[in-house]
Design a protein around this motif. Structure first.
Motif, PDB file in Angstrom:
ATOM      1  N   VAL A 148      -4.034  -9.850  -5.293  1.00 52.36           N
ATOM      2  CA  VAL A 148      -4.702  -8.568  -5.536  1.00 52.36           C
ATOM      3  C   VAL A 148      -4.321  -7.549  -4.462  1.00 52.36           C
ATOM      4  N   ALA A 149      -4.319  -7.977  -3.203  1.00 54.34           N
ATOM      5  CA  ALA A 149      -4.000  -7.060  -2.107  1.00 54.34           C
ATOM      6  C   ALA A 149      -2.567  -6.543  -2.216  1.00 54.34           C
ATOM      7  N   VAL A 150      -1.621  -7.418  -2.503  1.00 58.55           N
ATOM      8  CA  VAL A 150      -0.228  -7.004  -2.629  1.00 58.55           C
ATOM      9  C   VAL A 150      -0.049  -6.077  -3.836  1.00 58.55           C
ATOM     10  N   THR A 151      -0.745  -6.360  -4.926  1.00 56.88           N
ATOM     11  CA  THR A 151      -0.667  -5.516  -6.124  1.00 56.88           C
ATOM     12  C   THR A 151      -1.172  -4.102  -5.840  1.00 56.88           C
ATOM     13  N   LEU A 152      -2.312  -4.002  -5.165  1.00 63.09           N
ATOM     14  CA  LEU A 152      -2.870  -2.691  -4.837  1.00 63.09           C
ATOM     15  C   LEU A 152      -1.945  -1.917  -3.897  1.00 63.09           C
ATOM     16  N   ALA A 153      -1.324  -2.631  -2.966  1.00 61.43           N
ATOM     17  CA  ALA A 153      -0.385  -1.970  -2.055  1.00 61.43           C
ATOM     18  C   ALA A 153       0.814  -1.432  -2.836  1.00 61.43           C
ATOM     19  N   GLY A 154       1.285  -2.197  -3.816  1.00 64.95           N
ATOM     20  CA  GLY A 154       2.381  -1.715  -4.649  1.00 64.95           C
ATOM     21  C   GLY A 154       2.007  -0.452  -5.396  1.00 64.95           C
ATOM     22  N   LEU A 155       0.778  -0.394  -5.923  1.00 67.90           N
ATOM     23  CA  LEU A 155       0.302   0.792  -6.641  1.00 67.90           C
ATOM     24  C   LEU A 155       0.300   2.009  -5.730  1.00 67.90           C
ATOM     25  N   VAL A 156      -0.194   1.840  -4.522  1.00 64.35           N
ATOM     26  CA  VAL A 156      -0.268   2.948  -3.567  1.00 64.35           C
ATOM     27  C   VAL A 156       1.123   3.480  -3.223  1.00 64.35           C
ATOM     28  N   LEU A 157       2.113   2.583  -3.200  1.00 65.99           N
ATOM     29  CA  LEU A 157       3.452   2.976  -2.739  1.00 65.99           C
ATOM     30  C   LEU A 157       4.358   3.507  -3.848  1.00 65.99           C
ATOM     31  N   ILE A 158       3.916   3.446  -5.103  1.00 66.74           N
ATOM     32  CA  ILE A 158       4.797   3.846  -6.211  1.00 66.74           C
ATOM     33  C   ILE A 158       5.251   5.295  -6.081  1.00 66.74           C
ATOM     34  N   TRP A 159       4.330   6.224  -5.953  1.00 64.71           N
ATOM     35  CA  TRP A 159       4.699   7.638  -5.945  1.00 64.71           C
ATOM     36  C   TRP A 159       5.377   8.068  -4.643  1.00 64.71           C
ATOM     37  N   PRO A 160       4.964   7.592  -3.466  1.00 62.84           N
ATOM     38  CA  PRO A 160       5.713   7.955  -2.255  1.00 62.84           C
ATOM     39  C   PRO A 160       7.151   7.442  -2.256  1.00 62.84           C
ATOM     40  N   THR A 161       7.451   6.417  -3.068  1.00 68.74           N
ATOM     41  CA  THR A 161       8.801   5.830  -3.058  1.00 68.74           C
ATOM     42  C   THR A 161       9.630   6.179  -4.298  1.00 68.74           C
ATOM     43  N   GLY A 162       9.228   7.217  -5.016  1.00 66.71           N
ATOM     44  CA  GLY A 162      10.077   7.657  -6.118  1.00 66.71           C
ATOM     45  C   GLY A 162       9.408   7.821  -7.457  1.00 66.71           C
ATOM     46  N   GLY A 163       8.158   7.387  -7.606  1.00 70.85           N
ATOM     47  CA  GLY A 163       7.449   7.584  -8.859  1.00 70.85           C
ATOM     48  C   GLY A 163       7.661   6.463  -9.856  1.00 70.85           C
ATOM     49  N   TRP A 164       7.147   6.703 -11.067  1.00 66.32           N
ATOM     50  CA  TRP A 164       7.131   5.688 -12.120  1.00 66.32           C
ATOM     51  C   TRP A 164       8.367   5.819 -13.018  1.00 66.32           C
ATOM     52  N   ASP A 165       9.060   4.688 -13.233  1.00 66.48           N
ATOM     53  CA  ASP A 165      10.220   4.664 -14.125  1.00 66.48           C
ATOM     54  C   ASP A 165       9.817   4.087 -15.484  1.00 66.48           C
ATOM     55  N   PRO A 166      10.418   4.566 -16.574  1.00 63.13           N
ATOM     56  CA  PRO A 166      10.107   4.015 -17.903  1.00 63.13           C
ATOM     57  C   PRO A 166      10.502   2.536 -17.969  1.00 63.13           C
ATOM     58  N   VAL A 167       9.694   1.762 -18.721  1.00 65.64           N
ATOM     59  CA  VAL A 167       9.903   0.317 -18.811  1.00 65.64           C
ATOM     60  C   VAL A 167      10.127  -0.074 -20.263  1.00 65.64           C
ATOM     61  N   SER A 168      11.211  -0.811 -20.537  1.00 70.97           N
ATOM     62  CA  SER A 168      11.518  -1.259 -21.894  1.00 70.97           C
ATOM     63  C   SER A 168      10.768  -2.556 -22.203  1.00 70.97           C
ATOM     64  N   ALA A 169      10.744  -2.928 -23.478  1.00 76.72           N
ATOM     65  CA  ALA A 169      10.072  -4.158 -23.897  1.00 76.72           C
ATOM     66  C   ALA A 169      10.696  -5.399 -23.252  1.00 76.72           C
ATOM     67  N   PRO A 170      12.031  -5.531 -23.216  1.00 73.92           N
ATOM     68  CA  PRO A 170      12.619  -6.691 -22.534  1.00 73.92           C
ATOM     69  C   PRO A 170      12.252  -6.751 -21.053  1.00 73.92           C
ATOM     70  N   GLU A 171      12.189  -5.586 -20.413  1.00 73.20           N
ATOM     71  CA  GLU A 171      11.812  -5.562 -18.996  1.00 73.20           C
ATOM     72  C   GLU A 171      10.371  -6.008 -18.810  1.00 73.20           C
ATOM     73  N   LEU A 172       9.495  -5.619 -19.752  1.00 71.67           N
ATOM     74  CA  LEU A 172       8.107  -6.079 -19.685  1.00 71.67           C
ATOM     75  C   LEU A 172       8.032  -7.606 -19.793  1.00 71.67           C
ATOM     76  N   GLY A 173       8.846  -8.170 -20.672  1.00 69.73           N
ATOM     77  CA  GLY A 173       8.874  -9.613 -20.816  1.00 69.73           C
ATOM     78  C   GLY A 173       9.338 -10.301 -19.543  1.00 69.73           C
ATOM     79  N   LEU A 174      10.373  -9.746 -18.911  1.00 66.87           N
ATOM     80  CA  LEU A 174      10.866 -10.324 -17.664  1.00 66.87           C
ATOM     81  C   LEU A 174       9.839 -10.200 -16.546  1.00 66.87           C
ATOM     82  N   ILE A 175       9.115  -9.080 -16.518  1.00 67.30           N
ATOM     83  CA  ILE A 175       8.078  -8.903 -15.509  1.00 67.30           C
ATOM     84  C   ILE A 175       6.977  -9.941 -15.698  1.00 67.30           C
ATOM     85  N   GLY A 176       6.594 -10.192 -16.958  1.00 71.88           N
ATOM     86  CA  GLY A 176       5.586 -11.217 -17.222  1.00 71.88           C
ATOM     87  C   GLY A 176       6.047 -12.590 -16.787  1.00 71.88           C
TER      88      GLY A 176
END
Length: 302
Positions: free
Chosen positions: A186-214
């Motif tokens: 949980v702590a690492v996940t929240l830290a990732g959320l906080v750092l998304i926009w300072p490090t370049g913002g949100w990139d679009p994610v495809s369905a295959p990429e979602l599967g790989l992330i899972g």
């Protein structure tokens, strides 16, 4: 026949390394199109939910106030620092090189156990630790062609992971491993959320990429759970060398998935690091055989 604590710890470590290395390969693939912080967050959301549900099912959840324990917090800091430095470095250097540098972790943990947990380490093992770090320098090859400053990020990972593993041994044994894994995820996940926009913002994610992330999140669950279990079973100096199984997976995945064949520096440096780690294991076994039973360390189950 029941496995001893040391053998259970070794098995847990091997399973953790397989989970982490396959996760690393998938993550490296995804970093071509997605930012590191976004990957940490998306992968972490799935992993956190899975770990939490498993912890609830096994009755391992405790009051979240236990997460404020100083050793738990230090473990989280080590995990977060290790995750960030490793993924940044991994996105820029071959998987096998990153894994080879990471093989210095057992030596660093043995050194940390001597300095902070008062586990005895003789001059022979200190010599092996120094030799292992020389092997890491050969892999990094500072000042030579092929040197990448991102390799130093993986050295930072070793330092953070050593902090994490030492802190794990100091955590109250009454706190279940699954609770520790949940808090960390949980702590690492929240830290990732906080750092998304300072490090370049949100990139679009495809369905295959979602599967790989899972899939990566599931593998991360395996790694989180078994790394905690391994550090709480038996002696660190016995269990730590089984981290080297990750290098075998990294070499194979690097060739098959990325077409990265390790060069001479990587192979020679890896051989030195692994040889040094195996020697520390040999010396630890000799020390354990010579130690009177009345002086053997007492270990507590998680």
């Amino acid at each position: 026949m029941a496995l001893s604590k040391n053998m259970r710890g070794a098995l847990f470590m091997s399973l953790a390394m397989a989970g982490f290395t396959f996760n690393d390969a998938i993550t490296k693939l995804l970093t071509a199109d997605l930012g590191v912080a976004q990957l940490i967050f998306m992968r972490g959301v799935v992993a956190s939910v899975l770990i939490y549900l498993l912890a609830r099912h096994r009755g391992a959840m405790r009051s979240w106030r236990r997460a404020a324990d100083p050793w738990v917090m230090l473990r989280v800091v080590g995990e977060l620092g290790g995750t960030l430095t490793f993924l940044i470095g991994l996105s820029h250097i071959p998987l096998a090189n990153a894994s080879a540098i990471l093989q210095g972790l057992p030596l660093a943990v043995t050194m940390g156990a001597a300095l902070f947990l008062a586990e005895p380490v003789g001059w022979r093992r200190w010599g092996a630790i120094i030799a292992g770090f020389i092997g890491i320098l050969i892999v990094i090859r500072p000042g030579l062609d092929g040197f990448s400053p991102y390799a130093l990020m993986i050295v930072g990972t070793v330092l953070f992971a050593t902090m994490r593993d030492i802190a794990t041994r100091k955590v109250d044994p009454e706190i279940p491993s699954l609770f520790l894994s949940t808090v960390t995820a949980v702590a690492v996940t929240l830290a990732g959320l906080v750092l998304i926009w300072p490090t370049g913002g949100w990139d679009p994610v495809s369905a295959p990429e979602l599967g790989l992330i899972g899939l990566a999140a599931c593998l991360l669950l395996v790694g989180y759970h078994f790394i905690v279990g391994s550090m709480r079973e038996g002696d660190i100096s016995f269990i730590a060398p089984f981290r080297y199984t990750s290098l075998l997976w990294a070499l194979a995945l690097g060739i098959v998935v990325f077409g990265d064949y390790p060069d001479t520096y990587t192979l020679v440096g890896s051989a030195i690091v692994i040889g040094s780690g195996l020697y520390t294991l040999y010396r630890e076994r000799i020390r354990s055989d010579e130690m009177p039973a009345s002086h053997a360390p007492v270990r507590h189950s998680p």
